[in-house]
Scaffold this active site. Sequence first.
Site, PDB file in Angstrom:
ATOM      1  N   ASP A 151      -5.843  -5.880   5.781  1.00 45.78           N
ATOM      2  CA  ASP A 151      -6.735  -6.212   5.266  1.00 45.78           C
ATOM      3  C   ASP A 151      -7.966  -6.668   4.921  1.00 45.78           C
ATOM      4  O   ASP A 151      -8.983  -6.864   5.232  1.00 45.78           O
ATOM      5  CB  ASP A 151      -6.251  -5.383   3.899  1.00 45.78           C
TER       6      ASP A 151
ATOM      7  N   ASP B 168     -11.502  -8.181   6.747  1.00 48.09           N
ATOM      8  CA  ASP B 168     -12.840  -8.314   7.040  1.00 48.09           C
ATOM      9  C   ASP B 168     -13.657  -9.345   7.204  1.00 48.09           C
ATOM     10  O   ASP B 168     -14.625 -10.265   7.476  1.00 48.09           O
ATOM     11  CB  ASP B 168     -12.953  -8.032   5.192  1.00 48.09           C
TER      12      ASP B 168
ATOM     13  N   LYS C 121       3.315 -15.471   3.374  1.00 48.73           N
ATOM     14  CA  LYS C 121       2.675 -16.237   2.061  1.00 48.73           C
ATOM     15  C   LYS C 121       3.955 -16.310   1.400  1.00 48.73           C
ATOM     16  O   LYS C 121       4.793 -16.160  -0.097  1.00 48.73           O
ATOM     17  CB  LYS C 121       1.648 -15.164   1.136  1.00 48.73           C
TER      18      LYS C 121
ATOM     19  N   ASP D 215      -3.627 -17.965   2.942  1.00 49.07           N
ATOM     20  CA  ASP D 215      -4.033 -18.485   2.742  1.00 49.07           C
ATOM     21  C   ASP D 215      -5.416 -19.374   3.506  1.00 49.07           C
ATOM     22  O   ASP D 215      -6.592 -19.699   4.133  1.00 49.07           O
ATOM     23  CB  ASP D 215      -4.147 -19.533   1.242  1.00 49.07           C
TER      24      ASP D 215
ATOM     25  N   TYR E  96       0.640  -1.574  -0.222  1.00 49.18           N
ATOM     26  CA  TYR E  96       0.137   0.333  -0.092  1.00 49.18           C
ATOM     27  C   TYR E  96       0.983   1.110  -0.306  1.00 49.18           C
ATOM     28  O   TYR E  96       0.430   2.889   0.321  1.00 49.18           O
ATOM     29  CB  TYR E  96      -1.082   0.396   0.772  1.00 49.18           C
TER      30      TYR E  96
END
Length: 353
Positions: free
Chosen positions: A246, A250, A189, A222, A132
Amino acid sequence: MKRIAVIPGDGIGKEVIPQAVRVIEAAGADLALTHFDWGADRYLADKVTVPPDGFATLARDFDAILVGAFGDPRVPSNIHAKEILLGMRSKMDLYATVRPVRLLDASLCPLKGIEPKDIDFVVIRENTEGVYGDFGGVFKHGTPDEVAIQEDVNTRKGVERIIRYAFEYCASNRKVDGSARRRVLMCDKSNAMTHAGGLWQRVFKEVAAEYSQIETQHMYVDALAMQMVLDPRRFDVIVTNNMFGDIISDLGAGLQGGLGMAASGNLRPQKTSMFEPVHGSAPPLAGKNIANPFGAILSAAMMLAQLGMAGEAQKIEAAVLEAVRQKKTTADIGGTLGSREAGDWVAQKVSSR
Ligand SMILES: NC(=O)c1ccc[n+]([C@@H]2O[C@H](COP(=O)([O-])OP(=O)(O)OC[C@H]3O[C@@H](n4cnc5c(N)ncnc54)[C@H](O)[C@@H]3O)[C@@H](O)[C@H]2O)c1
């Protein structure tokens, strides 16, 4: 007295923040509130997103900032949102986003057989680096040979301080039932993103060695996403980078009743920090008095707790819990009240405690 900057922003931010403000006032917190009009209306009127000394003023003159949301279809570039929100996070170095994922009532969770005691974990997201940071560029724009590069920037300093923050958080915070937090899980990851993942892995091991009383765990993002749905009981403190944080925040909001219920703090320890509901400006809901104000109200309670007003914060959380149990809520979580009426109900409960 604590000095609070209030920035409702756009869309439903302008509806939920006034509810949060009246609830903290009802709690009797000793606060001086100053309202700022930063947002799409101001930008469209005078092209100012943040006044020249804006962030310096916030950092110098305020103990905390309460924010709504930014984003308005009249500003398709979203430039104001980027400059205000991402600007605040990076220029004020609010490096730790803290996202409690707590289920208030079983009726709010889309999973079968899950009780409030089963979901009480925290996502700690690095907030200033990663993908970001807007590093990269586009080459041969709009042609068949177009190349777009988005860099993932991870500094040793940035990775270390967020991981250390997660261990400190684990060591010094308890679950809602009073039991100790015990485990920090680092999510990445690193099997596919080896360079950045390798740094996170090394730093996690180094910092963990300083906290021998805290258990550690690692999961690929994942696998973590699947486990959050299959068995949210297993999580305690999760630390991760900006993008994964992020996304899983959610997912966490989904477990606790949706975006309208999710609170967050953007923190820089010992400095002016910012508190905001996780949701955005939700343009389709704006102006209809239907947005759930509880995420904003719970964010304001987090702010009070951070400012040393734990009693006031607990009063507010208890009142929201009662509102949920009695269905004194907006329609997204099963009630029939408007945003203002749900805010009214909680404010009255708080002032009568
Ligand atoms: N922190 C922020 O300011 C922030 C965060 C996310 C998105 N945004 C911006 O907000 C705008 C809309 O983005 P979006 O639609 O992807 O996300 P959003 O969070 O605004 O809304 C997504 C959906 O979630 C539900 N929802 C969200 N908040 C709710 C509430 N309080 N009560 C009930 N339901 C609620 C609604 O169904 C809504 O349509 C965009 O401009 C986006 O860039 C801002």
